[in-house]
Design a protein around this motif. Sequence first.
Motif, short mmCIF file in Angstrom:
data_model
loop_
_atom_site.label_atom_id
_atom_site.label_comp_id
_atom_site.label_asym_id
_atom_site.label_seq_id
_atom_site.Cartn_x
_atom_site.Cartn_y
_atom_site.Cartn_z
N PHE A 252 0.96 -1.31 -0.10
CA PHE A 252 0.15 0.06 -0.08
C PHE A 252 0.86 1.37 0.04
O PHE A 252 0.76 1.98 -0.72
N ILE A 253 1.81 1.26 0.94
CA ILE A 253 2.86 2.51 1.09
C ILE A 253 3.87 1.63 0.09
O ILE A 253 4.37 0.45 0.63
N PRO A 254 4.48 2.38 -0.82
CA PRO A 254 5.31 1.54 -1.64
C PRO A 254 6.44 0.73 -1.14
O PRO A 254 6.91 1.42 -0.08
N TRP A 255 7.02 -0.29 -1.31
CA TRP A 255 8.40 -1.01 -0.97
C TRP A 255 9.46 -0.07 -0.96
O TRP A 255 9.94 0.04 -0.15
N SER A 256 9.59 0.64 -2.06
CA SER A 256 10.78 1.43 -2.23
C SER A 256 10.88 2.41 -1.26
O SER A 256 11.84 2.89 -0.90
N PHE A 257 9.76 2.71 -0.62
CA PHE A 257 9.82 3.72 0.58
C PHE A 257 10.22 2.88 1.86
O PHE A 257 11.16 3.25 2.55
N VAL A 258 9.15 2.09 2.02
CA VAL A 258 9.19 1.29 3.60
C VAL A 258 10.42 0.07 3.64
O VAL A 258 11.09 -0.09 4.62
N LYS A 259 10.67 -0.54 2.52
CA LYS A 259 11.72 -1.61 2.38
C LYS A 259 11.49 -2.60 3.54
O LYS A 259 12.44 -3.10 4.34
N ASP A 260 10.21 -2.85 3.71
CA ASP A 260 9.74 -3.92 4.56
C ASP A 260 8.70 -4.47 4.06
O ASP A 260 7.64 -3.93 3.39
N ASP A 261 8.16 -5.89 4.54
CA ASP A 261 7.04 -6.56 4.42
C ASP A 261 6.38 -6.81 5.39
O ASP A 261 6.57 -7.69 6.39
N LYS A 262 5.25 -6.21 5.81
CA LYS A 262 4.26 -6.49 6.90
C LYS A 262 3.13 -6.52 6.33
O LYS A 262 2.59 -5.76 5.41
N LEU A 263 2.15 -7.18 6.85
CA LEU A 263 0.97 -7.64 6.21
C LEU A 263 -0.13 -6.35 6.45
O LEU A 263 -0.77 -6.23 5.61
N TRP A 264 0.02 -5.68 7.50
CA TRP A 264 -0.86 -4.44 7.54
C TRP A 264 -0.43 -3.49 6.31
O TRP A 264 -1.36 -2.55 6.17
N ASN A 265 0.66 -3.72 5.76
CA ASN A 265 0.99 -2.78 4.48
C ASN A 265 0.58 -3.51 3.27
O ASN A 265 0.84 -3.16 2.20
N PHE A 266 0.03 -4.64 2.95
CA PHE A 266 -0.35 -5.45 1.95
C PHE A 266 -1.71 -5.31 1.68
O PHE A 266 -2.75 -5.60 2.47
N VAL A 267 -2.14 -5.06 0.48
CA VAL A 267 -3.48 -5.51 -0.07
C VAL A 267 -3.46 -6.09 -1.29
O VAL A 267 -2.33 -6.40 -2.07
N LEU A 268 -4.61 -6.96 -1.65
CA LEU A 268 -4.60 -7.52 -2.86
C LEU A 268 -4.89 -6.84 -3.86
O LEU A 268 -6.02 -6.04 -3.79
N ALA A 269 -4.60 -6.67 -5.22
CA ALA A 269 -4.82 -5.95 -6.33
C ALA A 269 -4.99 -6.75 -7.49
O ALA A 269 -4.21 -7.66 -7.65
N CYS A 270 -5.64 -6.19 -8.47
CA CYS A 270 -5.64 -6.89 -9.86
C CYS A 270 -4.31 -6.37 -10.43
O CYS A 270 -3.57 -5.18 -10.12
N SER A 271 -3.82 -7.11 -11.51
CA SER A 271 -2.50 -6.99 -11.99
C SER A 271 -2.39 -5.39 -12.76
O SER A 271 -1.42 -4.74 -12.63
N ARG A 272 -3.63 -5.07 -13.21
CA ARG A 272 -3.51 -3.74 -13.95
C ARG A 272 -3.48 -2.54 -12.94
O ARG A 272 -2.51 -1.66 -13.17
N CYS A 273 -4.13 -2.57 -11.88
CA CYS A 273 -3.86 -1.68 -10.56
C CYS A 273 -2.39 -1.85 -10.19
O CYS A 273 -1.81 -0.80 -9.95
N ASN A 274 -2.00 -2.72 -9.65
CA ASN A 274 -0.57 -3.05 -9.09
C ASN A 274 0.50 -2.62 -10.20
O ASN A 274 1.18 -1.83 -9.50
N GLU A 275 0.54 -2.92 -11.32
CA GLU A 275 1.35 -2.38 -12.38
C GLU A 275 1.33 -0.84 -12.49
O GLU A 275 2.08 -0.22 -12.68
N SER A 276 0.12 -0.48 -12.61
CA SER A 276 0.08 1.14 -12.98
C SER A 276 0.45 1.92 -11.64
O SER A 276 0.90 3.09 -11.68
N LYS A 277 0.06 1.44 -10.41
CA LYS A 277 0.40 2.08 -9.28
C LYS A 277 2.03 2.04 -8.87
O LYS A 277 2.48 3.10 -8.47
#
Length: 336
Positions: A252-277
Motif C-alpha cells: 500500500f505504501i510503496p516498498w521502495s519507501f518502507v523496505k519492509d514486508d508487513k501484512l498491515w501494509n499489503f492489499v490484494l490488487a488486480c494486475s492492472r492496478c498493481n502495475e500502474s500504481k
Amino acid sequence: MSSGWDLSEGHYDPRRILTEEDLNDIFSCLFSNKSKNTTSYKFGFLKSILDNLYNVDINLSLSFNAIFSKFAESYWNLVLVHKLKQCRGASSGKIYDILHEAWNNLPENKGRLENNNVIPFESLSAEVQVKIISNVTKECSKYVVGAIYSDSKGNFYSFSKKSKTITLNPVVYQYLLRHKTMIEKVNYFEWAKFLHDVNESSSNDYLESLDYSTKRNNLDAYRKILFEEFEHRCFYCGAPLMDDRNTHVDHFIPWSFVKDDKLWNFVLACSRCNESKNNKLPPRDKIEKIVDRNRIILDRRASDSLIDTRTYTDETIPHLYKVAAINGFNFVWNCV
Ligand SMILES: [Zn+2]
C-alpha cells in the motif's frame, strides 16, 4: 572497528539539546573516511535501522533480533548470492564465515565442494534462518552496536547488550523520518564505494544489489491470508480476483519507501492496478479503508506470526503516508 565496541551499554543524554548540526554530524561521522573502514558493517547496520524505522515500539526501541534479521538477510544476499566481499584485506570476515558455514551445512549441500547457485535468504527454511540470525546477532552485537554508539558521540541511541535492545534518541528518530530517503541514498553510495574498493570485479551494479538485498519475491503466504480473510476483489478498483498469481500482493505504501514486508501494509490488487500504481502512493481516500481492514486483521489473526502487529496502531499508515510524501514520494496514483 573504532573504540567503544566493547561497551556493554550506553545511554544518550535526554537533556542534551541537539542542533541540526549535531544531527548532521552523527551521519557525516558514520560516513567519514577518518579511519579506513575494514568492513561494511556500519553501512549494513544503518540500513537495518532504516528498514526497521516503523517497527519501533512506543519507546522507540528495537530488539537486536529485529535489526540483525534484516542485516542477516541483506548480507546473505550480498555475500553469498551476489558474491560481494564486505571486508578489506585477505580475510573474508566473521559474518562471511557464519553465512558460508550455514550454507555448507544445508543437507543438500553436504559433500559438495562449492555450490554456485545460492538460493535467496527468503527461500531458506525458518529453522535455518533463525539459526543464522542468532549467530549474526551475536557477532554484530559484540562489535558493531557499541562502536556506532561511540562514533555518534552517544547521541544516536541507547543500547544494552543485556536486554538486547537499542532505543533511538527521539530527536534522531524524527530526523531519520524526515530524511530517510536521503540518508538511505548516501549510505548506499558510501557502501557502494567501499564495495568498489574491496571487490575485484567492477562490473556489478552495486547500488541495485544493495537496494534489493532485502526485497522478497515470494509473497504467497501474505496472498493466502488476505485471500482467506477478505472479499475476493481488488482493493483499489473492485475487480473480482482469483486465488492465483494474477492476484498481486501490493505494498500500500510503496516498498521502495518502507523496505519492509508487513501484512498491515499489503492489499490484494488486480494486475492492472498493481502495475500502474508501481511505486506511487495510493489515493488518499483509501487510507481509511486500509485502517479499517487492519482492525479486522488484528481482531481475527492477532496470534499469527506473519502479521506482526506488535508495533502497529491506527496511526501507522496515515503517519507513514505523510512521511513518505515528505521524503519525495509525492506522486499520488489514481485508480481509474
Ligand atoms: Zn484493480
